[in-house]
Design a protein around this motif. Structure first.
Motif, PDB file in Angstrom:
ATOM      1  N   LEU A  78       0.919  -1.358   0.187  1.00 50.23           N
ATOM      2  CA  LEU A  78       0.116  -0.002   0.034  1.00 50.23           C
ATOM      3  C   LEU A  78       0.906   1.198  -0.081  1.00 50.23           C
ATOM      4  N   ARG A  79       0.670   2.112  -1.084  1.00 54.25           N
ATOM      5  CA  ARG A  79      -0.625   2.548  -1.392  1.00 54.25           C
ATOM      6  C   ARG A  79      -0.535   1.794  -3.057  1.00 54.25           C
ATOM      7  N   ALA A  80       0.501   2.516  -3.577  1.00 54.92           N
ATOM      8  CA  ALA A  80       1.023   2.341  -4.996  1.00 54.92           C
ATOM      9  C   ALA A  80       0.763   1.108  -5.668  1.00 54.92           C
ATOM     10  N   GLY A  81       0.884  -0.031  -4.828  1.00 56.93           N
ATOM     11  CA  GLY A  81       0.681  -1.326  -5.461  1.00 56.93           C
ATOM     12  C   GLY A  81      -0.775  -1.755  -5.835  1.00 56.93           C
ATOM     13  N   LEU A  82      -1.386  -1.095  -5.018  1.00 57.50           N
ATOM     14  CA  LEU A  82      -3.038  -1.243  -5.515  1.00 57.50           C
ATOM     15  C   LEU A  82      -3.195  -0.963  -6.847  1.00 57.50           C
ATOM     16  N   GLY A  83      -2.445  -0.027  -7.559  1.00 51.87           N
ATOM     17  CA  GLY A  83      -2.735   0.100  -8.720  1.00 51.87           C
ATOM     18  C   GLY A  83      -2.385  -0.838  -9.810  1.00 51.87           C
ATOM     19  N   MET A  84      -1.703  -1.930  -9.393  1.00 51.66           N
ATOM     20  CA  MET A  84      -1.404  -3.058 -10.405  1.00 51.66           C
ATOM     21  C   MET A  84      -2.269  -4.122 -10.122  1.00 51.66           C
ATOM     22  N   VAL A  85      -3.193  -4.373  -9.261  1.00 50.57           N
ATOM     23  CA  VAL A  85      -3.872  -5.354  -8.654  1.00 50.57           C
ATOM     24  C   VAL A  85      -4.891  -5.964  -9.654  1.00 50.57           C
ATOM     25  N   ASP A  86      -5.890  -4.813 -10.339  1.00 51.00           N
ATOM     26  CA  ASP A  86      -6.861  -5.266 -11.175  1.00 51.00           C
ATOM     27  C   ASP A  86      -6.337  -5.681 -12.499  1.00 51.00           C
ATOM     28  N   GLY A  87      -5.245  -5.362 -13.021  1.00 49.80           N
ATOM     29  CA  GLY A  87      -4.695  -5.703 -14.242  1.00 49.80           C
ATOM     30  C   GLY A  87      -4.211  -7.152 -14.067  1.00 49.80           C
ATOM     31  N   MET A  88      -3.797  -7.529 -12.990  1.00 46.68           N
ATOM     32  CA  MET A  88      -3.362  -8.914 -12.979  1.00 46.68           C
ATOM     33  C   MET A  88      -4.568  -9.668 -12.679  1.00 46.68           C
ATOM     34  N   MET A  89      -5.449  -9.262 -11.888  1.00 45.75           N
ATOM     35  CA  MET A  89      -6.701 -10.203 -11.427  1.00 45.75           C
ATOM     36  C   MET A  89      -7.569 -10.373 -12.813  1.00 45.75           C
ATOM     37  N   ASP A  90      -7.273  -9.727 -13.842  1.00 51.09           N
ATOM     38  CA  ASP A  90      -8.007  -9.903 -15.156  1.00 51.09           C
ATOM     39  C   ASP A  90      -7.631 -11.146 -15.783  1.00 51.09           C
ATOM     40  N   VAL A 130       3.799  -6.739  -5.480  1.00 49.29           N
ATOM     41  CA  VAL A 130       3.685  -5.966  -6.290  1.00 49.29           C
ATOM     42  C   VAL A 130       3.823  -4.419  -5.697  1.00 49.29           C
ATOM     43  N   ASP A 131       4.688  -3.514  -6.467  1.00 42.23           N
ATOM     44  CA  ASP A 131       4.741  -2.166  -6.039  1.00 42.23           C
ATOM     45  C   ASP A 131       5.244  -1.332  -7.429  1.00 42.23           C
ATOM     46  N   PRO A 132       4.738  -0.381  -7.822  1.00 39.88           N
ATOM     47  CA  PRO A 132       5.372   0.217  -9.034  1.00 39.88           C
ATOM     48  C   PRO A 132       6.683   0.529  -8.943  1.00 39.88           C
ATOM     49  N   MET A 133       7.109   1.075  -7.969  1.00 41.88           N
ATOM     50  CA  MET A 133       8.461   1.604  -7.898  1.00 41.88           C
ATOM     51  C   MET A 133       9.498   0.801  -6.943  1.00 41.88           C
ATOM     52  N   LEU A 134      10.481   0.476  -7.254  1.00 47.19           N
ATOM     53  CA  LEU A 134      11.674  -0.110  -6.341  1.00 47.19           C
ATOM     54  C   LEU A 134      12.810   0.874  -6.441  1.00 47.19           C
ATOM     55  N   ALA A 135      12.667   1.619  -5.283  1.00 45.88           N
ATOM     56  CA  ALA A 135      13.631   2.994  -5.228  1.00 45.88           C
ATOM     57  C   ALA A 135      14.675   2.563  -4.352  1.00 45.88           C
ATOM     58  N   THR A 136      14.565   2.657  -3.032  1.00 47.16           N
ATOM     59  CA  THR A 136      15.767   2.320  -2.227  1.00 47.16           C
ATOM     60  C   THR A 136      15.542   0.795  -1.854  1.00 47.16           C
ATOM     61  N   GLY A 137      14.195   0.211  -2.136  1.00 50.92           N
ATOM     62  CA  GLY A 137      14.141  -1.124  -1.802  1.00 50.92           C
ATOM     63  C   GLY A 137      13.629  -1.333  -0.210  1.00 50.92           C
ATOM     64  N   GLY A 138      13.592  -0.307   0.576  1.00 47.78           N
ATOM     65  CA  GLY A 138      13.315  -0.397   1.779  1.00 47.78           C
ATOM     66  C   GLY A 138      11.748  -0.994   2.217  1.00 47.78           C
ATOM     67  N   SER A 139      10.894  -0.260   1.612  1.00 46.88           N
ATOM     68  CA  SER A 139       9.351  -1.194   1.909  1.00 46.88           C
ATOM     69  C   SER A 139       9.203  -2.580   1.208  1.00 46.88           C
ATOM     70  N   ALA A 140       9.899  -2.783   0.016  1.00 51.26           N
ATOM     71  CA  ALA A 140       9.663  -4.133  -0.510  1.00 51.26           C
ATOM     72  C   ALA A 140      10.356  -4.990   0.656  1.00 51.26           C
ATOM     73  N   ILE A 141      11.610  -4.625   0.707  1.00 54.59           N
ATOM     74  CA  ILE A 141      12.385  -5.504   1.966  1.00 54.59           C
ATOM     75  C   ILE A 141      11.371  -5.990   3.064  1.00 54.59           C
ATOM     76  N   GLU A 142      10.923  -4.886   3.737  1.00 51.78           N
ATOM     77  CA  GLU A 142      10.384  -4.879   4.968  1.00 51.78           C
ATOM     78  C   GLU A 142       8.797  -5.887   4.706  1.00 51.78           C
ATOM     79  N   ALA A 143       8.275  -5.443   3.375  1.00 52.59           N
ATOM     80  CA  ALA A 143       7.144  -6.218   3.333  1.00 52.59           C
ATOM     81  C   ALA A 143       7.244  -7.590   3.162  1.00 52.59           C
ATOM     82  N   ILE A 144       8.552  -8.151   2.623  1.00 49.44           N
ATOM     83  CA  ILE A 144       8.792  -9.494   2.317  1.00 49.44           C
ATOM     84  C   ILE A 144       9.206 -10.005   3.611  1.00 49.44           C
TER      85      ILE A 144
END
Ligand code: URA
Length: 209
Positions: A78-90, A130-144
């Protein structure tokens, strides 16, 4: 070490160019994000196992194939990752959706979880974070980290645009996680934006500033 895949499909690259354009408005940005996520989901599911089935057509019995019961989970950050969900769920309508919300502690600057909800059979699912941007990686690392603490074993990361700094940090923190991208950009700037990137994906998706 986790592998990095950059999808060079012409449709993905074409749509990404429109997504990057600062003149692209919210409605089109949201549509393009979903379309690219769907195309990337098409590529990422290439290896799903199939099983043989017999199907009766109006003419004869046909030897066919269906996906053999692989349990998939999609986890937007959250939040930007939500923008990718519908396209994948299709494309993958049977996938379950988890959510991970993180905020940055203003003192430690570390990501802290504020919302986590994953499918109950987390240990048995193959997850695509899913997250549109992998910048520093901090959020994605913590999410995992958060997902592993709750039993997730098989995790891949899908982003639209990444900075080399984020890819490196992810590979160090979670070396078994493969990373799927539409573009590996040049660098991060001093404000933490990916260069050239596409700006703040969350703001552009949701029309906030
Ligand atoms: N998050 C974004 O939305 N954009 C960037 O460029 C970096 C992080």
């Amino acid at each position: 070490m986790g592998k990095v895949y950059v999808f060079d499909h012409p449709l993905i690259q074409h749509k990404l160019s429109y997504l990057r354009n600062e003149k692209t408005g919210t409605k089109e940005f949201r549509e393009l994000t979903n379309e690219i996520a769907g195309l990337m989901a098409f590529e990422i599911t290439r290896e799903l196992p199939l099983e043989d089935v017999k199907v009766q057509t109006p003419v004869a019995e046909a030897d066919c194939k269906t996906i053999s019961g692989k349990k998939l989970g999609i986890v937007p950050i959250l939040r930007a990752g939500l923008g990718m969900v519908d396209g994948m769920m299709d494309l993958i309508p049977a996938a379950k959706i988890g959510h991970v919300g993180l905020y940055r502690d203003p003192e430690t600057l570390q990501p802290v979880e504020y919302y986590v909800k994953l499918p109950s059979d987390t240990g048995e699912r193959d997850f695509i974070v899913v997250d549109p941007m992998l910048a520093t990686g901090g959020s994605a690392i913590e999410a995992i980290n958060v997902m592993k603490k709750r039993g997730a074993k098989n995790i891949r990361l899908m982003c639209l645009v990444a900075a080399p700094e984020g890819v490196e940090a992810m590979q160090e923190a979670h070396p078994e996680v493969d990373i799927y991208l539409a573009s590996l950009d040049e660098k991060l700037n001093e404000k933490g934006y990916i260069v050239p990137g596409l700006g703040d994906a969350g703001d552009r998706l949701f029309g906030t500033k």
